[in-house]
Design a protein around this motif. Structure first.
Motif, PDB file in Angstrom:
ATOM      1  N   GLY A  88      28.948  50.261   5.771  1.00  0.00           N
ATOM      2  CA  GLY A  88      30.169  49.718   5.537  1.00  0.00           C
ATOM      3  C   GLY A  88      30.563  50.550   4.248  1.00  0.00           C
ATOM      4  O   GLY A  88      31.729  50.169   3.903  1.00  0.00           O
TER       5      GLY A  88
ATOM      6  N   LYS B  52      32.288  48.660  12.546  1.00  0.00           N
ATOM      7  CA  LYS B  52      33.451  47.887  12.402  1.00  0.00           C
ATOM      8  C   LYS B  52      34.137  47.442  13.750  1.00  0.00           C
ATOM      9  O   LYS B  52      34.221  48.197  14.676  1.00  0.00           O
ATOM     10  N   GLN B  53      34.639  46.181  14.180  1.00  0.00           N
ATOM     11  CA  GLN B  53      35.264  45.826  15.168  1.00  0.00           C
ATOM     12  C   GLN B  53      36.501  46.722  15.656  1.00  0.00           C
ATOM     13  O   GLN B  53      36.744  47.257  16.683  1.00  0.00           O
TER      14      GLN B  53
ATOM     15  N   SER C 119      39.819  52.159  11.226  1.00  0.00           N
ATOM     16  CA  SER C 119      40.656  52.430  10.510  1.00  0.00           C
ATOM     17  C   SER C 119      41.704  52.958  10.718  1.00  0.00           C
ATOM     18  O   SER C 119      42.890  52.442  10.542  1.00  0.00           O
TER      19      SER C 119
ATOM     20  N   HIS D 111      43.136  42.326   3.706  1.00  0.00           N
ATOM     21  CA  HIS D 111      42.693  41.542   4.850  1.00  0.00           C
ATOM     22  C   HIS D 111      43.780  40.540   5.481  1.00  0.00           C
ATOM     23  O   HIS D 111      43.921  40.437   6.601  1.00  0.00           O
TER      24      HIS D 111
ATOM     25  N   PHE E  53      43.196  40.870  13.688  1.00  0.00           N
ATOM     26  CA  PHE E  53      41.792  41.012  13.758  1.00  0.00           C
ATOM     27  C   PHE E  53      41.139  40.462  12.288  1.00  0.00           C
ATOM     28  O   PHE E  53      41.899  40.539  11.038  1.00  0.00           O
TER      29      PHE E  53
ATOM     30  N   LEU F 198      37.953  40.888   9.911  1.00  0.00           N
ATOM     31  CA  LEU F 198      36.687  41.979   9.432  1.00  0.00           C
ATOM     32  C   LEU F 198      35.696  41.311   8.481  1.00  0.00           C
ATOM     33  O   LEU F 198      34.784  41.483   8.681  1.00  0.00           O
TER      34      LEU F 198
ATOM     35  N   LYS G  99      33.257  38.071   7.320  1.00  0.00           N
ATOM     36  CA  LYS G  99      32.551  37.450   7.882  1.00  0.00           C
ATOM     37  C   LYS G  99      31.985  36.075   7.002  1.00  0.00           C
ATOM     38  O   LYS G  99      32.692  36.287   5.673  1.00  0.00           O
TER      39      LYS G  99
ATOM     40  N   ALA H 261      37.852  47.979   4.299  1.00  0.00           N
ATOM     41  CA  ALA H 261      38.216  47.312   5.594  1.00  0.00           C
ATOM     42  C   ALA H 261      36.938  46.973   6.531  1.00  0.00           C
ATOM     43  O   ALA H 261      36.668  47.606   7.433  1.00  0.00           O
ATOM     44  N   GLY H 262      36.341  46.122   5.738  1.00  0.00           N
ATOM     45  CA  GLY H 262      34.954  45.287   6.510  1.00  0.00           C
ATOM     46  C   GLY H 262      34.569  44.157   5.783  1.00  0.00           C
ATOM     47  O   GLY H 262      35.328  43.735   4.935  1.00  0.00           O
ATOM     48  N   ALA H 263      33.172  43.916   6.117  1.00  0.00           N
ATOM     49  CA  ALA H 263      32.839  42.553   5.640  1.00  0.00           C
ATOM     50  C   ALA H 263      32.236  42.838   4.417  1.00  0.00           C
ATOM     51  O   ALA H 263      31.930  41.691   3.669  1.00  0.00           O
TER      52      ALA H 263
END
Length: 362
Positions: free
Chosen positions: A121, A218-219, A222, A273, A283, A285, A287, A314-316
């Protein structure tokens, strides 16, 4: 400077083969870049801390060939051939070919490794693309005459941007601005520049501990996320907010107001976010453990009169930012209360760094 400034002038020099190695760091944005125009041009300015320990080391070996055969290269990650990376590199080469016309004259072997876990990440595209761009600029320097150090860094940042937008902020340090801002002299949409004004002592040797909440892919990429800003109902207001926050950070960096710094940085992270959660498709990202960590940081800060804060990419995963004078106490807090929320208890300690370095090939 315009794009035309970076078109390589004809030269009479030739190189048969060679090898060059660069180490380039990742970076963490304080004011976020989210939304872009054509050709990797940002919709708003951003500013980042360059990291020190989290970096990519790339060796580029080149040997001359017939240019009519097109792009030719092999990619290795940690010694293992990675054909899955080739499409991204080819896209990069196509974007920069007019500025680096010698690309088809060589077969390249790209050997790269990261000092941080793969898929952790951390922005490996930023460090990886900037390292590759710097290697290419070292070849250009051999082929061309009279390339100044300033031009070398500007063009490396310019090229890196065409591979990954945030990569243009990894060439130098410790604070890098990318994107035109009316109050920052020299700021440009085309490349990153060192923040040109005095910075208060409070921000020297700033610490960043990265909590690895989720090490999976990542789901949503970017690139997809940036494109969703084109029709976003709140995009215009968001870009205005980024300009305003940049102006406010200029005052903060001058006067050392850490409370104001915390407010701006955390607001920027949550706004990033919020843009994801209000796009179509939407979406999330973050958790559950991301939110647990944020609430723990808020509680600790209030209880201990601390200046610790968080930011997010742009992630958890969570970047825990704090001044050097709180290093021991915040690390103790992280070990005692936050590590439990990290995947396999993993976290990375880093701090502000000062950009990429060329390494001597053995």
């Amino acid at each position: 400077m315009t794009e035309k400034s970076f078109i390589l002038k004809p030269n009479t020099h030739t190189l048969e083969n060679g090898s060059v190695t660069w180490s380039s760091p990742s970076n963490i944005a304080l004011v976020k870049y989210w939304g872009k125009k054509q050709h990797q041009i940002p919709e708003n300015p951003s500013i980042s801390f360059t990291l020190d320990n989290c970096k990519t080391i790339t060796n580029l070996t080149y040997a001359s060939k017939d240019s009519r055969s097109g792009f030719s290269f092999d990619v290795f990650l940690d010694g293992e051939q990675k054909d899955s990376f080739k499409s991204k590199i080819e896209t990069f080469f196509k974007r920069i070919e007019q500025y680096v016309p010698f690309l088809k004259d060589y077969h390249f072997i790209i050997k790269t490794s990261n000092t941080f876990p793969h898929s952790s990440g951390i922005a490996s595209s930023a460090s990886g693309m900037s390292a590759l761009a710097l290697c290419l600029m070292s070849i250009e320097k051999e082929l061309s005459e009279d390339i100044s150090e300033e031009f070398f860094k500007q063009k490396a940042s310019f090229l890196a941007r065409l591979g990954s937008g945030s990569a243009c902020r990894s060439v130098e340090g410790d604070l890098i601005v990318w994107g035109s801002h009316k109050a920052i002299v020299g700021s440009s949409d085309l490349f990153g520049v060192k923040y040109p004004y005095n910075v208060h002592q409070n921000f020297k040797n700033y610490q960043d501990t990265i909590l690895l909440v989720d090490k999976g892919e990542k789901q949503v990429s970017s690139t997809v996320g940036h494109n969703l800003m084109h029709n976003h109902p709140f995009a215009t207001r968001r870009f205005e907010q980024a300009h305003k926050n940049m102006s406010q950070l200029m005052n903060v960096f001058e006067n050392g107001d850490l409370d104001a710094f915390v407010n701006i940085v955390e607001s920027e992270a949550l706004t990033l976010h919020a843009m994801m959660m209000t796009s179509l498709p939407y979406f999330i990202l973050m958790k559950p453990n991301t939110l647990e960590i944020i609430n723990k940081i808020w509680s600790y800060r209030n209880t201990n009169n601390s200046k610790v804060c968080f930011t997010l990419d742009a992630g958890a995963n969570v970047h825990v930012l704090y001044p050097e004078n709180e290093k021991d106490s915040v690390l103790e807090f992280i070990k005692n209360e936050l590590v439990v929320y990290c995947q396999n208890g993993q976290y990375i300690c880093d701090q502000i760094g000062f950009g990429a370095k060329q390494l001597i090939d053995e």
